[in-house]
Design a protein around this motif. Sequence first.
Motif, PDB file in Angstrom:
ATOM      1  N   PHE A 138       1.167  -6.632  -6.970  1.00 48.34           N
ATOM      2  CA  PHE A 138       2.418  -6.105  -6.395  1.00 48.34           C
ATOM      3  C   PHE A 138       3.347  -5.610  -7.548  1.00 48.34           C
ATOM      4  N   ALA A 139       4.138  -4.620  -7.355  1.00 48.86           N
ATOM      5  CA  ALA A 139       4.837  -3.911  -8.198  1.00 48.86           C
ATOM      6  C   ALA A 139       6.101  -5.140  -7.929  1.00 48.86           C
ATOM      7  N   ASP A 140       6.904  -5.416  -8.997  1.00 51.49           N
ATOM      8  CA  ASP A 140       8.158  -6.401  -9.054  1.00 51.49           C
ATOM      9  C   ASP A 140       8.980  -5.940  -7.759  1.00 51.49           C
ATOM     10  N   SER A 141       9.406  -4.707  -7.726  1.00 56.47           N
ATOM     11  CA  SER A 141      10.272  -4.306  -6.708  1.00 56.47           C
ATOM     12  C   SER A 141       9.879  -4.633  -5.234  1.00 56.47           C
ATOM     13  N   VAL A 142       8.612  -4.844  -4.901  1.00 60.98           N
ATOM     14  CA  VAL A 142       8.169  -5.257  -3.727  1.00 60.98           C
ATOM     15  C   VAL A 142       7.824  -6.628  -3.216  1.00 60.98           C
ATOM     16  N   LYS A 143       7.462  -7.428  -4.563  1.00 59.52           N
ATOM     17  CA  LYS A 143       7.081  -8.861  -4.261  1.00 59.52           C
ATOM     18  C   LYS A 143       7.900  -9.647  -3.274  1.00 59.52           C
ATOM     19  N   GLY A 144       7.169 -10.259  -2.431  1.00 63.39           N
ATOM     20  CA  GLY A 144       7.682 -11.120  -1.317  1.00 63.39           C
ATOM     21  C   GLY A 144       8.258 -10.262  -0.219  1.00 63.39           C
ATOM     22  N   ARG A 145       8.083  -8.836  -0.125  1.00 62.50           N
ATOM     23  CA  ARG A 145       8.462  -8.244   0.910  1.00 62.50           C
ATOM     24  C   ARG A 145       7.168  -7.287   1.542  1.00 62.50           C
ATOM     25  N   PHE A 146       6.395  -6.980   0.586  1.00 63.96           N
ATOM     26  CA  PHE A 146       5.012  -6.314   0.960  1.00 63.96           C
ATOM     27  C   PHE A 146       3.852  -7.090   0.953  1.00 63.96           C
ATOM     28  N   THR A 147       2.954  -6.928   1.792  1.00 68.90           N
ATOM     29  CA  THR A 147       1.567  -7.369   1.552  1.00 68.90           C
ATOM     30  C   THR A 147       0.741  -6.351   1.769  1.00 68.90           C
ATOM     31  N   ILE A 148      -0.460  -6.309   1.301  1.00 69.16           N
ATOM     32  CA  ILE A 148      -1.669  -5.340   1.435  1.00 69.16           C
ATOM     33  C   ILE A 148      -2.621  -6.200   2.031  1.00 69.16           C
ATOM     34  N   SER A 149      -3.642  -5.544   2.631  1.00 69.55           N
ATOM     35  CA  SER A 149      -4.804  -6.124   3.310  1.00 69.55           C
ATOM     36  C   SER A 149      -5.934  -5.192   3.282  1.00 69.55           C
ATOM     37  N   ARG A 150      -7.260  -5.417   3.408  1.00 69.45           N
ATOM     38  CA  ARG A 150      -8.177  -4.673   3.438  1.00 69.45           C
ATOM     39  C   ARG A 150      -9.205  -5.108   4.297  1.00 69.45           C
ATOM     40  N   ALA A 166       9.287   8.734  -5.102  1.00 72.59           N
ATOM     41  CA  ALA A 166      10.290   9.278  -4.576  1.00 72.59           C
ATOM     42  C   ALA A 166      10.859  10.421  -5.298  1.00 72.59           C
ATOM     43  N   PRO A 167      11.753  11.219  -4.267  1.00 73.36           N
ATOM     44  CA  PRO A 167      12.388  12.563  -5.003  1.00 73.36           C
ATOM     45  C   PRO A 167      12.664  12.454  -6.365  1.00 73.36           C
ATOM     46  N   GLY A 168      12.256  13.049  -7.179  1.00 74.60           N
ATOM     47  CA  GLY A 168      12.779  13.254  -8.749  1.00 74.60           C
ATOM     48  C   GLY A 168      12.212  12.149  -9.712  1.00 74.60           C
ATOM     49  N   LYS A 169      11.533  11.131  -9.037  1.00 75.38           N
ATOM     50  CA  LYS A 169      11.009  10.148  -9.717  1.00 75.38           C
ATOM     51  C   LYS A 169       9.292  10.299 -10.027  1.00 75.38           C
ATOM     52  N   GLN A 170       8.728   9.506 -10.952  1.00 75.28           N
ATOM     53  CA  GLN A 170       7.460   9.369 -11.010  1.00 75.28           C
ATOM     54  C   GLN A 170       6.743   8.324 -10.059  1.00 75.28           C
ATOM     55  N   ARG A 171       5.758   8.864  -9.863  1.00 78.11           N
ATOM     56  CA  ARG A 171       4.741   8.231  -8.769  1.00 78.11           C
ATOM     57  C   ARG A 171       4.463   6.727  -9.581  1.00 78.11           C
ATOM     58  N   GLU A 172       4.957   5.807  -8.698  1.00 84.80           N
ATOM     59  CA  GLU A 172       4.604   4.347  -8.913  1.00 84.80           C
ATOM     60  C   GLU A 172       3.481   3.664  -8.178  1.00 84.80           C
ATOM     61  N   LEU A 173       2.841   2.648  -8.808  1.00 86.33           N
ATOM     62  CA  LEU A 173       1.854   1.643  -7.991  1.00 86.33           C
ATOM     63  C   LEU A 173       2.773   0.666  -7.239  1.00 86.33           C
ATOM     64  N   VAL A 174       2.532   0.501  -6.331  1.00 86.39           N
ATOM     65  CA  VAL A 174       3.110  -0.373  -5.397  1.00 86.39           C
ATOM     66  C   VAL A 174       2.316  -1.697  -5.157  1.00 86.39           C
ATOM     67  N   ALA A 175       1.132  -1.574  -4.690  1.00 85.65           N
ATOM     68  CA  ALA A 175       0.485  -2.643  -4.573  1.00 85.65           C
ATOM     69  C   ALA A 175      -1.294  -2.190  -4.711  1.00 85.65           C
ATOM     70  N   PHE A 176      -2.215  -3.159  -5.248  1.00 89.73           N
ATOM     71  CA  PHE A 176      -3.480  -2.594  -5.027  1.00 89.73           C
ATOM     72  C   PHE A 176      -4.347  -4.094  -4.777  1.00 89.73           C
ATOM     73  N   ILE A 177      -5.295  -3.996  -4.147  1.00 84.06           N
ATOM     74  CA  ILE A 177      -6.423  -5.175  -3.719  1.00 84.06           C
ATOM     75  C   ILE A 177      -7.678  -4.830  -4.183  1.00 84.06           C
TER      76      ILE A 177
END
Length: 120
Positions: free
Chosen positions: A59-71, A40-51
């Motif tokens: 998942f990052a705590d901020s997105v748990k329960g809202r985001f899913t990742i698939s490959r 985000a503007p003015g913020k450091q890059r953060e890991l959201v999710a990996f698989i």
Amino acid sequence: QVQLVESGGGLVQAVGSLRLSCAASGSIFSINPMAWSRQAPGKQRELVAFITSGGRRNFADSVKGRFTISRDNAKNTVDLQMNSLKPEDTALYYCNAEIRGYGKGYYDYWGQGTQVTVSS
């Protein structure tokens, strides 16, 4: 030449959903973890999710329960399904992956980023 290309970003209202996709192409022998990060503007890059290649997810705590990742290992793609979006999810989202090319070692590759904007 290995490259990652993201798609699917855009503008969405709060509590809405978006799906981001990322495709790896080029001379690829194998891929280890694939991930989504955001900045985000003015913020450091953060890991959201990996698989991992075996399907283990984190998942990052901020997105748990809202985001899913698939490959899809056969297609060398990774998707991020984002639900219940909040204005604080607004950021430039990057795909990255640890990729081994033929006759080469593993290297970390990044896409160019796709913008996600969540309006309140």
